[in-house]
Design a protein around this motif. Structure first.
Motif, mmCIF file in Angstrom:
data_model
loop_
_atom_site.group_PDB
_atom_site.id
_atom_site.type_symbol
_atom_site.label_atom_id
_atom_site.label_comp_id
_atom_site.label_asym_id
_atom_site.label_seq_id
_atom_site.Cartn_x
_atom_site.Cartn_y
_atom_site.Cartn_z
ATOM 1 N N ARG A 1 7.914 0.810 16.059
ATOM 2 C CA ARG A 1 8.686 -0.014 15.221
ATOM 3 C C ARG A 1 7.841 -1.260 14.794
ATOM 4 N N ILE B 1 4.586 1.009 6.526
ATOM 5 C CA ILE B 1 4.479 2.166 6.040
ATOM 6 C C ILE B 1 3.993 2.270 4.486
ATOM 7 N N ASN C 1 3.171 4.142 1.063
ATOM 8 C CA ASN C 1 3.546 5.059 0.283
ATOM 9 C C ASN C 1 2.263 5.496 -0.703
ATOM 10 N N VAL D 1 11.724 8.112 8.907
ATOM 11 C CA VAL D 1 10.811 6.971 8.447
ATOM 12 C C VAL D 1 11.558 5.781 8.176
ATOM 13 N N GLY D 2 11.224 4.457 8.481
ATOM 14 C CA GLY D 2 11.998 3.297 7.844
ATOM 15 C C GLY D 2 12.639 2.544 8.896
ATOM 16 N N ILE E 1 7.034 14.096 12.595
ATOM 17 C CA ILE E 1 7.929 12.904 11.989
ATOM 18 C C ILE E 1 9.286 13.208 11.834
ATOM 19 N N VAL F 1 8.596 4.764 12.523
ATOM 20 C CA VAL F 1 8.584 6.100 12.519
ATOM 21 C C VAL F 1 8.883 6.726 13.819
#
Length: 66
Positions: A20, A24, A26, A48-49, A45, A37
């Protein structure tokens, strides 16, 4: 299809590991998001978020300037 991974992704079962308060990236757009994640099963995985579920192991990352 592994139903365990689906249940973890939906928050119905615990993830094996949740990281946490991380960042992240992109890699397609270069955008950076705050979030976490969730990992389950054989290093998959599953989310995500913003991770709202519980985990067997949880890590909170401290973000600071270097």
């Amino acid at each position: 299809m592994d139903t365990h991974l689906l249940h973890v992704a939906m928050g119905k079962q615990k993830a094996d590991l949740v990281v946490r308060n991380g960042q992240i990236i992109n890699v397609c757009t270069g955008e950076i998001y705050s979030g976490g994640v969730a990992v389950a099963g054989n290093h998959s995985i599953v989310a995500v978020g913003v991770i709202v579920g519980v985990a067997n192991t949880s890590i909170s990352v401290a973000i600071g300037e270097t």
